[in-house]
Structures are given as C-alpha cells and as structure tokens.
Design an enzyme around this catalytic site. Structure first.
Site, short mmCIF file in Angstrom:
data_model
loop_
_atom_site.label_atom_id
_atom_site.label_comp_id
_atom_site.label_asym_id
_atom_site.label_seq_id
_atom_site.Cartn_x
_atom_site.Cartn_y
_atom_site.Cartn_z
N CYS A 1 0.82 -1.22 0.00
CA CYS A 1 0.00 0.00 0.00
C CYS A 1 0.85 1.26 0.00
O CYS A 1 1.85 1.35 0.72
CB CYS A 1 -0.92 0.01 1.21
N SER B 1 -5.70 0.22 11.00
CA SER B 1 -4.83 0.21 9.84
C SER B 1 -3.98 1.48 9.85
O SER B 1 -4.38 2.51 10.40
CB SER B 1 -5.68 0.18 8.57
#
Length: 557
Positions: A197, A473
């Site tokens: 990511c 997250s």
C-alpha cells in the site's frame, strides 16, 4: 571465509556421515562446489493472494544472483502471508496479526533446522515485515531484511489515489455521495500493480523504520516495487549478506536500544502507523532489548513531524523515495539531535554516516525542513486513564482535535459497529466503543479500517471519536484510540462502558476516561460477560490462549 570461522552449515553437510544429506541436495541440482560454499537461506514471503508480495519470486532470484556472485550458495524457502487489506472487515482479518508470529516462527525453524550460515528475508505486506525481522533477531546469524517496495499510486479523475481512497469511497457510496459506476471505476485503478500500500500505512511505516533501525540496507527497501532499480537493490543485498557473514556482523549488534529508538523516531517523524508500537515492542522482546509503551510517547514528544505523507498528508511512498528517501529523514533527525548517530547498520556504516550522505531533491515538499515542521512533536501519543490503565495508542498526524467529550455508542464487534455506520445510526459527537477485538478476545486484534474509513466517507471523520481494544490500519486517521489495554475479556475497564456513558479524550493530558466512579467500573467489569467465541480449537484458539497484552506487543508465550 577470511575470518577462518567454522561455518554452521558444515555440521549438516560435511564428513562421510553427512552423505545422505548431500545426496538429497545433489538430487535437486546442487553440486559439490555449491555445497562447499556458505549456505544462505533466502526467506521469501511470496504469495499470489495480494499485490504486496506478488513480485517477490523474481526479486528473490536477483538476491540469489548476488549471493552466488559473492561466493555463496542460496537456498530459497517460503513462508505464509495474509493480506490485511483484502481480509479487512471480515472474519479473515482475525488471522492477520497471528500471521506475524507464524512468519517469525517458520523462518526461525527453517533457519535453525537447516543451519544456514546467513539469511536474507524478503517481506511485503504488513505482518511479514516485523515477522521477518523478529526471526532474524532470534536466529542471530548474519542477515538482513529486504522490503519488496511500495506500489505506485493509481490515477482517478486526474489525481493520485491509493487503496485508502477506496475504503473511504465505501462510506461515501453508502451515504449516497458516490455512484456505483464511480466506485467501480475507482476500484479498477487504485491498485495499479505489484507492491505494498502506497501511503505511510503499516507496510511503509515498518519498512522505513527498519531502514532507520539498520536491519535493512539504507536505500534498498524504499525503492518502489516496480521501479527498474529494485532488481539491482535485491542483487546488492545478496552480495551484502556475504559481507556480513565474512565480518560476522549479526542482528544482535544492529538491533539495540539505540537503534530501536531511532526506528521509533522515524515512525514519529513520518506520521506512521500505530501498529509500529506492537511490532517494535515485539521485536525488542525477541532481541532482549528493554522497551516500554511509554517510550513511544517520550520519543515522539521530542521528535518533530516532518513527512507530509498519507493518510494524514498529501504524498505517498514513491514521492518520499524521489525526495531523498529514508536517508533524508535520517539527516533531518540527525540535525535535530534526535538520532543516535553511532548505531551500526547492516551496511557496516553507522546511521549517522548514512544520514550524512543524504541527497535532497530540489524543491521537494515531502519532508519538511526543521524550521517548518508539520507539527513540533511526532505522530504518536500514548494515553492512559481509567479506561486504559495499561495504555492505548493515538495517531496524531493529520489530527487537529485533541479533546472530545461525548456519549458512548457501544458495540461488541467490528461487524456491529460497521452496520451502525452504514445504516447512519451514528451521530456527530458520538464516541464509538468497539470491544472484544483485542489480541485474545478477537482473537487476532482486527484492524478497524472498514469502520473508520466509512466514518470519513460519510462525513463524520471530524466529529466522531472511536476507541477499541482492537487496532487500526495505518490508513486510519481521525481521533481514534487503539490497543486499549487491558482488553475487555481480560478484565479491562472498556468492558464497563454502556451506551450513553460520557467518554473523555484528552490527548494533551494523555488521558482516556469514562465519567464513572472507580467502584462502578469495577462492579460492571465483574458482571460483564463477553460474547462466546466460535474458536474452540485450531490456530486461533491456540493464539487466544497464549497471546499477551497489546501493551506488551501482543506476543505469544
């Protein structure tokens, strides 16, 4: 070897009685010359289940080329990986943090079992990064970690996007602010290839932290996954591990109190993920280095927030790489007097020497100058109080609200909380409480990105706060307290909260409290019964029995 030391691998490969072992290896292509050389384990976390680790097979080939060129024999082996992003919001996410332990355990077992002389560990998605380094610390043979690199940003309607935008788009779609067609278009472009990511989420947080710590060679991990320079970086790491072996430079000389403090400062300066608290505490435990949760607050307090990175900022990891990479961040910390400059790295040079060679891209805006930080203090805070006597973690980067008082909205699971957001049952000013999502109670301490992103997508990100004994997250932003400890099933005060109780976030005062008398909290906790678990056997049940508190890194014993 120039050091004249006896290689570990000789015990498994040398002498007449080891003929069966050599026979096995000759049958799969290794010759006498190969087996006479030092044996280097290439621990790969390759998998086809996610972009983060998808490209690691070809990267491992380049590492092996480097090992061979430097006089060693590489032997590649694989371990598991679980995608946080793909499993997010489902029962599958319970396996994510558990996978960190399995990655570390399996690399350790193979390295010990096959008596490798050295190890290079390749990581990608979030938990594989600390898992690899934890294993290196345990085995303590010459070794290093190579991160597979970040994905490039996608392009949507003329601007860069990351997977964070997709998660937040789910909330916008539920609120009626995004069409089916726009959501489908965004999901088709937001993740345009291999790599982890793109923001300063957990994967890039840990990769930058481990470059600063020195267990990854400076300048190698931050090369993007699909950049043409990544293969050469991998080959260089293969050559480097042979030099580490020759010099007997082991992880125990690299992973020290000083180098871990440098890693914490990197997290604070870059606005990194709260998961770094769990992972660095777990590593410190495996490396037998003293580290407490309050050390993160102390180091963050003296470290300026300098990197303007998503989720709280404007830029992504590929931008940081072009701006000057981790070496530039190290130079800023050196100049600020925050860096332990004498800490040794796997390059054989100190982190101060690495920082001194920083090259800054002219006009870059990713890493701010010391006289113009984003904030004068770093991106992490540790709160205590009658709701978190053992501590909890708040990410400060991108956060302007430092105080909130509001009524509790209590949920016994992430699914219940997400449904409430999606059905628009959360009001501005509410404080969401999600419990039974801790290391043992979850089990597995799921990340709450689905909930937090939906809040942002529905326009509630600046008015609703959230606390949980689970975690977040790295893409989460807003007033969110995670890792609330002790967790509910283990007698934590979070079990006492009921709908309507007044919750107080006081970030400046480092407090998280519920407006209840101590006696009432104790009585409610004693009466609380968590929902029954569905996991009575198997790996999750085993984990639930053996995992420790988030305040100590959520490690198994």
């Amino acid at each position: 070897m120039s050091s004249g030391r006896k290689l570990r691998s000789r015990a498994i490969l040398e002498g007449p009685d080891r003929a069966p072992a050599r026979a096995y290896l000759k049958g799969i292509g290794f010759g006498d010359d190969d087996l006479a050389r030092p044996i280097v384990g290439i621990a790969n976390t390759w998998t086809e289940t996610m972009p983060c680790n998808f490209h690691l097979r070809r990267l491992a080939e380049r590492v092996k080329d480097g090992v061979r060129a430097a006089g060693g024999t590489p032997m590649e082996f694989n371990t598991i990986a679980v995608s946080d992003g793909i499993t997010m919001g489902t029962e599958g996410m319970k396996t994510s943090l558990v996978s960190r332990e399995l990655v570390a355990d399996s690399i350790e077992l193979v390295a010990r079992g096959h008596l490798f002389d050295a190890v290079v560990a390749l990581s990608g998605c979030d938990k594989t990064i600390p898992g690899c380094v934890m294993a290196l610390a345990r085995v303590d043979v010459p070794g290093l970690m190579l991160y597979g690199g970040s994905i490039a940003p996608g392009r949507y309607h003329g601007h860069d996007v990351t997977i964070q935008d997709v998660f937040e788009a789910v909330g916008a779609h539920a609120a009626g602010d995004m069409s089916d067609a726009d959501l489908a278009e965004l999901e088709s472009v937001a993740s345009p290839g291999a790599g982890a990511c793109g923001g300063q989420f957990t994967a890039n947080t840990m990769s930058t932290a481990f470059e600063m710590l020195g267990i990854s060679a400076m300048g190698t991990s931050m090369v993007p996954a699909e950049d043409g320079k990544k293969g050469q970086a991998a080959e260089d790491c293969g050559k480097l591990v042979m030099r580490l072996l020759d010099e007997d430079l082991r992880p125990s000389r690299v992973i020290t109190r000083e180098s871990i403090e440098n890693a914490v400062a990197c997290v604070a300066a870059t606005g990194g993920s709260t998961n770094a608290v769990l992972h660095l505490m777990a590593l410190a435990r495996d490396a037998d280095v003293p580290l407490e949760i309050d050390d993160f607050d102390r180091i963050s307090e003296r470290t300026p927030l300098l990197a303007d990175l998503k989720p709280g900022g404007r830029f992504v990891a590929t931008d940081l790489f072009r701006a000057g990479g981790v070496r530039l961040v190290a130079k800023r910390l050196l100049d600020a007097g925050v860096l332990h400059a004498d800490a040794v790295t796997v390059t054989g040079r100190t982190i101060g020497e690495e920082a001194a060679e920083a090259e800054e891209e002219p006009g870059q805006e990713v890493v701010r100058p010391l006289d113009d930080p984003i904030k004068p203090t770093g991106g992490l805070a540790i709160l205590r109080g009658n709701l978190a006597p053992d501590g909890c973690v708040v990410k400060l980067s991108g956060l302007e609200r430092l105080h909130q008082r509001g009524p509790a909205r209590v949920f016994e699971s992430e699914e219940d909380a997400f449904a409430a957001v999606k059905e628009k049952r959360i009001e501005p000013g509410d404080v969401m409480v999600i419990r039974n999502e801790g290391p043992s109670g979850g089990p597995g301490m799921r990340e709450m990105l689905g909930v937090t992103a939906a809040l942002v997508g529905e326009g509630l990100g600046e008015s609703v706060a959230l606390l949980t004994d689970g975690r977040f997250s790295g893409a989460t932003h807003g007033l969110m307290a995670g890792h609330v400890a002790p967790e509910a099933p283990r007698g934590g005060p979070i079990a006492a909260i009921r709908d309507g109780d007044e919750i107080v976030f006081d970030v400046e005062g480092r407090r998280l409290d519920v407006d209840l008398a101590d006696e009432e909290i104790q009585a409610r906790v004693a009466a609380y019964r968590p929902p029954p678990t569905q996991f009575t056997s198997g790996v999750l049940a085993k984990y639930a029995r053996h995992v420790g508190s988030a305040a100590e890194g959520a490690v198994t014993t």
